[in-house]
Design a protein around this motif. Structure first.
Motif, PDB file in Angstrom:
ATOM      1  N   THR A 150       0.843  -1.203   0.000  1.00  0.00           N
ATOM      2  CA  THR A 150       0.000   0.000   0.000  1.00  0.00           C
ATOM      3  C   THR A 150       0.879   1.255   0.000  1.00  0.00           C
ATOM      4  O   THR A 150       2.031   1.230   0.451  1.00  0.00           O
ATOM      5  CB  THR A 150      -0.919   0.045   1.236  1.00  0.00           C
ATOM      6  OG1 THR A 150      -0.093   0.113   2.395  1.00  0.00           O
ATOM      7  CG2 THR A 150      -1.803  -1.179   1.298  1.00  0.00           C
ATOM      8  N   ASP A 151       0.301   2.334  -0.475  1.00  0.00           N
ATOM      9  CA  ASP A 151       1.053   3.585  -0.602  1.00  0.00           C
ATOM     10  C   ASP A 151       1.542   4.082   0.754  1.00  0.00           C
ATOM     11  O   ASP A 151       2.562   4.762   0.853  1.00  0.00           O
ATOM     12  CB  ASP A 151       0.166   4.643  -1.274  1.00  0.00           C
ATOM     13  CG  ASP A 151       0.964   5.842  -1.747  1.00  0.00           C
ATOM     14  OD1 ASP A 151       1.959   5.642  -2.476  1.00  0.00           O
ATOM     15  OD2 ASP A 151       0.615   6.973  -1.384  1.00  0.00           O
ATOM     16  N   VAL A 156       4.576   2.090  -4.075  1.00  0.00           N
ATOM     17  CA  VAL A 156       4.982   1.520  -5.355  1.00  0.00           C
ATOM     18  C   VAL A 156       5.266   2.611  -6.385  1.00  0.00           C
ATOM     19  O   VAL A 156       5.934   2.377  -7.387  1.00  0.00           O
ATOM     20  CB  VAL A 156       3.890   0.551  -5.850  1.00  0.00           C
ATOM     21  CG1 VAL A 156       4.211  -0.036  -7.201  1.00  0.00           C
ATOM     22  CG2 VAL A 156       3.702  -0.574  -4.838  1.00  0.00           C
ATOM     23  N   ARG A 157       4.758   3.817  -6.116  1.00  0.00           N
ATOM     24  CA  ARG A 157       5.054   4.949  -7.011  1.00  0.00           C
ATOM     25  C   ARG A 157       6.560   5.174  -7.121  1.00  0.00           C
ATOM     26  O   ARG A 157       7.056   5.632  -8.161  1.00  0.00           O
ATOM     27  CB  ARG A 157       4.361   6.202  -6.462  1.00  0.00           C
ATOM     28  CG  ARG A 157       4.523   7.429  -7.301  1.00  0.00           C
ATOM     29  CD  ARG A 157       3.515   8.501  -6.926  1.00  0.00           C
ATOM     30  NE  ARG A 157       2.178   8.144  -7.357  1.00  0.00           N
ATOM     31  CZ  ARG A 157       1.222   7.640  -6.554  1.00  0.00           C
ATOM     32  NH1 ARG A 157       1.452   7.489  -5.271  1.00  0.00           N
ATOM     33  NH2 ARG A 157       0.045   7.331  -7.028  1.00  0.00           N
ATOM     34  N   PRO A 210      -6.068   0.196 -14.741  1.00  0.00           N
ATOM     35  CA  PRO A 210      -6.222   0.760 -13.392  1.00  0.00           C
ATOM     36  C   PRO A 210      -5.511   2.109 -13.272  1.00  0.00           C
ATOM     37  O   PRO A 210      -4.492   2.339 -13.932  1.00  0.00           O
ATOM     38  CB  PRO A 210      -5.554  -0.298 -12.489  1.00  0.00           C
ATOM     39  CG  PRO A 210      -5.595  -1.567 -13.290  1.00  0.00           C
ATOM     40  CD  PRO A 210      -5.448  -1.142 -14.719  1.00  0.00           C
ATOM     41  N   PRO A 211      -6.043   3.004 -12.434  1.00  0.00           N
ATOM     42  CA  PRO A 211      -5.442   4.335 -12.283  1.00  0.00           C
ATOM     43  C   PRO A 211      -4.144   4.283 -11.479  1.00  0.00           C
ATOM     44  O   PRO A 211      -3.832   3.269 -10.850  1.00  0.00           O
ATOM     45  CB  PRO A 211      -6.518   5.108 -11.514  1.00  0.00           C
ATOM     46  CG  PRO A 211      -7.209   4.063 -10.708  1.00  0.00           C
ATOM     47  CD  PRO A 211      -7.205   2.810 -11.544  1.00  0.00           C
ATOM     48  N   VAL A 212      -3.414   5.397 -11.477  1.00  0.00           N
ATOM     49  CA  VAL A 212      -2.131   5.444 -10.752  1.00  0.00           C
ATOM     50  C   VAL A 212      -2.328   5.370  -9.235  1.00  0.00           C
ATOM     51  O   VAL A 212      -1.356   5.241  -8.500  1.00  0.00           O
ATOM     52  CB  VAL A 212      -1.310   6.710 -11.108  1.00  0.00           C
ATOM     53  CG1 VAL A 212      -0.844   6.668 -12.539  1.00  0.00           C
ATOM     54  CG2 VAL A 212      -2.079   7.982 -10.797  1.00  0.00           C
ATOM     55  N   THR A 213      -3.583   5.433  -8.777  1.00  0.00           N
ATOM     56  CA  THR A 213      -3.866   5.286  -7.343  1.00  0.00           C
ATOM     57  C   THR A 213      -4.222   3.845  -6.974  1.00  0.00           C
ATOM     58  O   THR A 213      -4.690   3.590  -5.873  1.00  0.00           O
ATOM     59  CB  THR A 213      -5.020   6.231  -6.946  1.00  0.00           C
ATOM     60  OG1 THR A 213      -6.068   6.097  -7.913  1.00  0.00           O
ATOM     61  CG2 THR A 213      -4.547   7.679  -6.910  1.00  0.00           C
ATOM     62  N   GLU A 240      -9.031   5.217 -17.661  1.00  0.00           N
ATOM     63  CA  GLU A 240      -8.288   4.826 -16.459  1.00  0.00           C
ATOM     64  C   GLU A 240      -9.289   4.767 -15.316  1.00  0.00           C
ATOM     65  O   GLU A 240      -9.858   5.794 -14.933  1.00  0.00           O
ATOM     66  CB  GLU A 240      -7.206   5.854 -16.148  1.00  0.00           C
ATOM     67  CG  GLU A 240      -6.163   5.990 -17.241  1.00  0.00           C
ATOM     68  CD  GLU A 240      -5.196   7.138 -16.974  1.00  0.00           C
ATOM     69  OE1 GLU A 240      -4.446   7.084 -15.986  1.00  0.00           O
ATOM     70  OE2 GLU A 240      -5.222   8.103 -17.760  1.00  0.00           O
ATOM     71  N   ARG A 241      -9.514   3.566 -14.788  1.00  0.00           N
ATOM     72  CA  ARG A 241     -10.489   3.428 -13.693  1.00  0.00           C
ATOM     73  C   ARG A 241     -10.205   2.142 -12.921  1.00  0.00           C
ATOM     74  O   ARG A 241      -9.532   1.234 -13.449  1.00  0.00           O
ATOM     75  CB  ARG A 241     -11.914   3.419 -14.248  1.00  0.00           C
ATOM     76  CG  ARG A 241     -12.243   2.221 -15.148  1.00  0.00           C
ATOM     77  CD  ARG A 241     -13.732   1.919 -15.099  1.00  0.00           C
ATOM     78  NE  ARG A 241     -14.159   0.864 -15.997  1.00  0.00           N
ATOM     79  CZ  ARG A 241     -14.059  -0.454 -15.730  1.00  0.00           C
ATOM     80  NH1 ARG A 241     -13.484  -0.876 -14.608  1.00  0.00           N
ATOM     81  NH2 ARG A 241     -14.494  -1.354 -16.595  1.00  0.00           N
ATOM     82  N   PRO A 242     -10.696   2.042 -11.660  1.00  0.00           N
ATOM     83  CA  PRO A 242     -10.478   0.796 -10.908  1.00  0.00           C
ATOM     84  C   PRO A 242     -11.043  -0.396 -11.671  1.00  0.00           C
ATOM     85  O   PRO A 242     -12.084  -0.277 -12.327  1.00  0.00           O
ATOM     86  CB  PRO A 242     -11.227   1.029  -9.598  1.00  0.00           C
ATOM     87  CG  PRO A 242     -11.330   2.518  -9.474  1.00  0.00           C
ATOM     88  CD  PRO A 242     -11.436   3.050 -10.880  1.00  0.00           C
TER      89      PRO A 242
END
Ligand SMILES: Cc1ncc(COP(=O)(O)O)c(C=O)c1O
Length: 316
Positions: A150-151, A156-157, A210-213, A240-242
């Motif tokens: 998790t962020d 992971v960014r 999937p989005p960058v989030t 771009e979406r879940p």
């Protein structure tokens, strides 16, 4: 960094040296605590056979700088300097074939976990031919029982070495169960990415990722595919979406994209067949376009291609 033998010239902390001498000290927190970030860059022979271009080198170096900021690694060279050093390394190796470069910023010193320096820069490269069979016939994936970092735990960014423990665990499980690789879900159960690549799917002629989030690396190949799919107009929409897990089973096409992976069809997931069970037409069109772009055979922003210079044009 699988592939052929490593090129003879490497780079470590300000000097071009024999590749075999590019080693990190055991006590460095970059080794013990994985306080290190990296980039993988591919070089492709130009479509006219004139030379080799590194693909999106500048943006890889900018992402490397962002990764160092997230990890608190100070005093690193600028993105431009690291790009120049990388091109200088490839010139010194006289590279004339498809290749792959690993550029790593690491925390040196003698073991303080929260130190911000000294930081070092290590670069090695090797030949890397494309895998024609995998590109044509695709791979089979397992939705992992491991969850994506998790962020707020291990973001992971940042392309940080530490994040690849999570990737490794998922990859090990997938291989032990007879699959080529894993697909990893976020803690909330939506699709994140593969251990080293991002995911696209096609549903009702819409390209979805999937989005960058969603716990993904902000992939440059993903960005290339998004831009090219929009420019080519080969699908009704690009979104771009879940993504839910069962959407993967309902998709007509799924593909994985990344510098190393390139654009690979996923033909099976969890022992279910994806679409027709073979590479689909949209995947094929995106592959053809991507390979034309990386080889300079089709219009792409000029800054996407960095030619390896002749050694005599390179600062000594
Ligand atoms: C975890 C992960 N996701 C996605 C990617 C794809 O990123 P890029 O397209 O920038 O290579 C990579 C690296 O290739 C990766 O390691």
């Amino acid at each position: 960094m699988a592939g052929g033998a490593i090129y003879p010239v490497g780079y470590l902390d300000g000097a071009y040296i024999p590749a075999g001498d590019v080693r990190l000290p055991l006590l460095a927190p970059g080794v013990t605590y994985a306080a290190s970030v990296f980039e993988g860059v591919r070089g492709y022979v130009d479509h006219a056979g004139k030379g080799v271009n590194l693909f999106r080198l500048g943006e890889h170096m900018e992402r490397l700088v962002r990764s160092t900021q997230i990890l608190g690694l100070d005093d690193i060279p600028s993105a431009e300097e690291m790009g120049e050093v990388t091109l200088g390394l490839m010139a010194r190796n006289g590279v004339r074939e498809d290749c792959y470069i690993r550029i790593q910023v690491y925390l040196g010193g003698d073991g303080e976990m929260t130190a911000r320096g000294p930081t070092g820069l290590a670069i090695l490269a090797r030949p890397r031919p494309q895998l024609a069979d995998r590109l044509a016939n695709g791979i089979r994936c397992q939705v992992s029982s491991w969850r994506r970092n998790t962020d707020n735990a291990s973001p992971v960014r940042a392309k940080a070495a530490a994040n690849y423990l999570n990737s490794r665990l998922a990859g090990l499980q997938a291989k032990a169960d007879g699959y080529d690789t894993a697909l990893i879900l976020t803690e909330s159960g939506t699709v994140s990415e593969a251990p080293g690549a991002c995911l696209f799917m096609v549903r009702d002629n819409v390209l979805i990722t999937p989005p960058v989030t969603s716990g993904i690396l902000e992939s440059l190949t993903r960005d290339t595919i998004l831009r090219r799919a929009r420019a080519l107009g080969i699908v009704d929409d690009v979104v771009e979406r879940p993504v839910d897990r069962t959407e993967l089973y309902a998709a007509s096409e799924v593909m994985l994209v990344g510098t190393g992976m390139e654009v690979v069809p996923v033909v099976g997931i969890d022992r279910l067949t994806v679409g027709s069970g073979a590479r689909g037409p949209i995947t094929r069109a995106l592959q053809d376009d991507y390979f034309a772009i990386v080889r300079g055979g089709r219009d792409a922003p000029a800054q996407w291609l960095s030619p390896i210079p002749d050694l005599k044009e390179t600062p000594q």
